[in-house]
Every structure is written in C-alpha cells, then in structure tokens.
Enzyme design. Structure first.
Site, PDB file in Angstrom:
ATOM      1  N   ARG A  28      51.685  50.563  52.188  1.00  0.00           N
ATOM      2  CA  ARG A  28      51.565  51.659  51.223  1.00  0.00           C
ATOM      3  C   ARG A  28      52.823  52.511  51.280  1.00  0.00           C
ATOM      4  NH1 ARG A  28      46.794  55.391  53.617  1.00  0.00           N
ATOM      5  NH2 ARG A  28      45.712  53.389  53.673  1.00  0.00           N
ATOM      6  N   GLY A  29      53.146  53.129  50.166  1.00  0.00           N
ATOM      7  CA  GLY A  29      54.322  53.984  50.098  1.00  0.00           C
ATOM      8  C   GLY A  29      54.026  55.242  49.311  1.00  0.00           C
ATOM      9  N   VAL A  33      50.337  51.213  46.462  1.00  0.00           N
ATOM     10  CA  VAL A  33      49.906  50.300  47.509  1.00  0.00           C
ATOM     11  C   VAL A  33      50.302  48.883  47.114  1.00  0.00           C
ATOM     12  CG1 VAL A  33      47.953  49.478  48.869  1.00  0.00           C
ATOM     13  CG2 VAL A  33      47.929  51.804  47.948  1.00  0.00           C
ATOM     14  N   VAL A  34      50.765  48.108  48.098  1.00  0.00           N
ATOM     15  CA  VAL A  34      51.150  46.725  47.838  1.00  0.00           C
ATOM     16  C   VAL A  34      50.103  45.802  48.446  1.00  0.00           C
ATOM     17  CG1 VAL A  34      52.906  44.947  48.137  1.00  0.00           C
ATOM     18  CG2 VAL A  34      53.582  47.339  47.827  1.00  0.00           C
ATOM     19  N   ASP A 153      69.155  52.947  48.132  1.00  0.00           N
ATOM     20  CA  ASP A 153      68.204  53.077  49.245  1.00  0.00           C
ATOM     21  C   ASP A 153      68.201  51.831  50.114  1.00  0.00           C
ATOM     22  OD1 ASP A 153      66.383  54.555  50.728  1.00  0.00           O
ATOM     23  OD2 ASP A 153      64.643  53.777  49.647  1.00  0.00           O
TER      24      ASP A 153
END
Length: 410
Positions: A28-29, A33-34, A153
């Site tokens: 999750r980020g 969510v992946v 990034d």
C-alpha cells in the site's frame, strides 16, 4: 469523475473485478493499494486500486485551480499507456467501479531492489552486480527522457525485479513532462578521475530553508501546465520544473534550493542509488530532514576506499551543480561501463539474480479479499493517521521550515 478520465482514448482494456482472481495484497502507498491478481487467461498482473470518492474530491479541487494529486494520478495513467520498453511496465487494463478506480501493470515476482540488497550478506552488492543494475537504470531513464518524462523519484523501492531477473521501473505519480531530452555529450570541467581529492569550497552564506519559494509538488499533465511550471535562463533553453517533490534522502540539491530542475535530477538520484548499493547506506542521511537537506546541498559524498571507476562515476553523478553533472551520453561512455554492450544488455539470459519460481498462479486466490472494502479500509485508516500525525507535527515543532504536505515522501 467520469470513467473516461481514466479509460482515456488509447484503447485501454476495461477490467472487471468479477473476472479477476485476487491472490493477495502486495503493498500500500499514499495513493492506493496494489494487489496481485490473475486474469481468466492465467496472466499475473499488479492491480493498483484507489478510492473513487478520494479521486473525485481531488478532481473538484483540480477544477478550482489546485488538485495536484488528481493530476498526478492522471499523469501516471497517461505515461504508462505510452511506454514500449522492456524495463518499463505495460498498461494491461483500467478498472472503474462505483467505489474504486485503478489500472493493472506487469507483475514482478522478484520484489524490489531494496529487498534484494537487504538479503545480501553485508547489505551491499559487488561492483559487477551494481554495473548490471546501473546499466539497466541508465537505459530506462534515457528512454523516459527521450519522451520528455522526468522520473523524479528513483530509489530502490521503485525498482522491481522481473521474473527474468531484469529490472522494471515503476510508480510514476511524481514524474512530470518537459521538452524531450536528446542524448548528449556535454563537456564539463570535472573529470572521470577519483573525486576523493575534490572538496567543495565552504559556503559563505548560511543554509536556510526560508530563503526559497516552495511549490506544492504539482506534476503537469499537458504542455500548457508544464510551461506554467517551468523556468528558463539565458544560458539554458530547456524547461525546468519548480515543483518540490521527491524522497528525502534521494532529492537533488537544485530541488532543495528551489532553483528549478530538469532531467539532471534523475542522474543525481542514480548516484545516490549506486552509492547505497556500494556502501549499504545513502550518502547524505542526517538525524532529521533539515540536516539531510543541509548535507545534500553542502557536503561531498564520502567515497571511502580505493579509487575505482565506480567511485569515479558516483562522484560525477553527485555533482551539486546540475549544469556540470554527468549526462546520459557521458555516463554510457564512462570507464565503469566500458565492457557493457548497451544494445544487448536487456536480453542478457542470466542476470545476477533470478527470482525463485512460486506457485501463486496455481492458487485459488484469497476469497476473503474484497478489493473495494479493502481499499476503503486502507483509506479510512490513512485519514485517521493523517489527522493524528498532523497534530503531532505541530506539537513536535520539527526543525525544518518546510511543511510536511509540501514535500511528498513515500
């Protein structure tokens, strides 16, 4: 938000949750969510899902003149659809339900480069292993720059390892677009020799976080927005972005100083990554954010050890002045890469690390996972944590003058 905002006009396949076997959450980020999912044809994909209500709220803000997060989501979706490169993800489809929106890209079974480094005996790689990964990162960044995309990034957590052992650069929500950069060989004052003897002159002016303007981290989506977020000088005709984005330990000096930045920030980040792979730690980390930024701007990297081509390359990449920083053409011609066949490295049959084969494709999936409810729960938890952290931030009186919501750290 209209479904067309995410489906776009590029013919992206519409995904249906009913036809996807949800195997497990991968992570999750800040944006969503992946999940690891399997299609009806047996293909494994990484599905990134975000809460629709959150996106719609950001779109309304965008219409009012802000909404940087909404634009970043749209930008990431846009650039994914444009990639045709073995080291970058392909967009396999777009998801839109009443509660969540998202998209599916290639699944990488080897996790990320950060996890792989941590598995090493001394938490670092050999020169030869670093050379392979560095070369693939150079090719990926060079391709992005040719499209006008500044990644912004680069860090080990965003570099995944494919089933083949080759790398894949992911997570483009902090990227932006400038005028495309063509390969170049710039003549600079620094050399390829060991930079250990080079010491920057002491700064006469005290470093201050109050002296520069900070933008909110907007990633332009189209050309008009890019031009409004760019600055040019008489000596440089290329566009620059003034957005203040990145990850704390990897951010370039020109971003910290607010001088405007371009493609050179990616080569700085590559230098930080190579240093980390060689020494097991990033070069400028301080006790807190303010000290880290101070070191980034004022200190030379501590390249301990004998003079080697790798240390020489890292020194060239970690040049404070972006105008003197080594460029793509110079990097590929550096002594460290003299044995690299740039035309065939992405086809190398035996990369340094091949992920172990797992049987995730043969599982029945986790029937307990409801993607919509899972994402809703994550966003609710995130909102609660943000409220607590916001209060804690004010009470702790963090020494840096930069507000938490102005610098996007993931």
């Amino acid at each position: 938000m209209h479904d067309g905002d995410l489906h776009g006009g590029d013919g992206a396949v519409a995904l249906d949750l009913k036809n996807l076997k949800v195997i497990s959450p991968l992570g999750r980020g800040a944006k969503g969510v992946v999940f690891l999912v399997e299609t009806e044809s047996g293909e494994l994909l990484a599905l990134k899902a975000m809460l629709r209500s959150s996106i719609e709220k950001k779109k309304k803000i965008a219409s009012a003149g802000d909404g940087s997060e909404y634009r970043r989501i749209c930008f990431e979706r846009e650039v994914l659809a444009s990639f045709h490169h073995p080291l970058l993800p392909r967009l396999h489809g777009v998801l839109a339900t009443d509660k969540v929106v998202g998209y599916a890209i290639d699944y990488c079974s080897g996790r990320d480069l950060h996890c792989l480094r941590k598995k090493q005996t001394e938490k670092m790689f050999s020169d030869d292993v670093i050379r392979f990964y560095a070369a693939e990162l150079v090719l990926a960044l060079e391709y992005l720059h040719s499209l006008g995309v500044v990644y912004r990034d680069l860090k080990p957590e965003n570099v995944m390892i494919q089933e083949s052992g080759h790398l894949m650069l992911v997570d483009f929500d902090l990227s932006t677009r400038l005028a495309p950069r063509s390969p170049e060989n710039r003549s600079v004052s620094s050399s390829d020799s060991d930079p250990l003897a080079k010491k920057p002159k002491p700064k006469k002016k005290l470093f201050s976080f109050r002296s520069r303007r900070r933008d909110s981290g907007i990633s332009p989506v189209n050309r008009e927005e890019t031009e409004s977020d760019s600055a040019s000088t008489a000596s440089e005709s290329v566009d620059k972005s003034n957005s203040f984005v990145g990850t704390e330990e990897y951010v370039a000096p020109e971003v910290v100083l607010g001088n405007g930045h371009d493609f050179a920030v990616d080569w700085w980040c590559l230098g930080v990554m190579l240093y980390e792979m060689l020494y097991g730690a990033t070069p400028f980390r301080g006790a807190n954010r303010k000290e880290t930024f101070y070191r980034i701007v004022t200190r030379a990297p501590d390249l301990t050890g004998e003079s080697t081509p790798l240390r020489g390359l890292i020194g060239r990449l970690l040049e404070k002045d972006p105008r003197k920083r080594i460029s793509a053409g110079e990097i590929k011609g550096h002594d460290y890469f003299k044995a690299v066949d740039w035309e065939s490295i992405t086809e190398m049959p035996r990369p340094p690390f091949i992920p172990e084969l797992t049987d995730v494709g043969g599982t029945d999936g986790n029937n307990e996972i409801d993607v919509e409810k899972y994402v809703e729960g994550v966003f609710e938890e995130k909102a609660e944590n943000n409220n607590r952290n916001k209060n804690a931030w004010v009470n702790k009186n963090h020494p840096t003058q930069i507000q938490n919501d102005n610098f996007l750290i993931f």
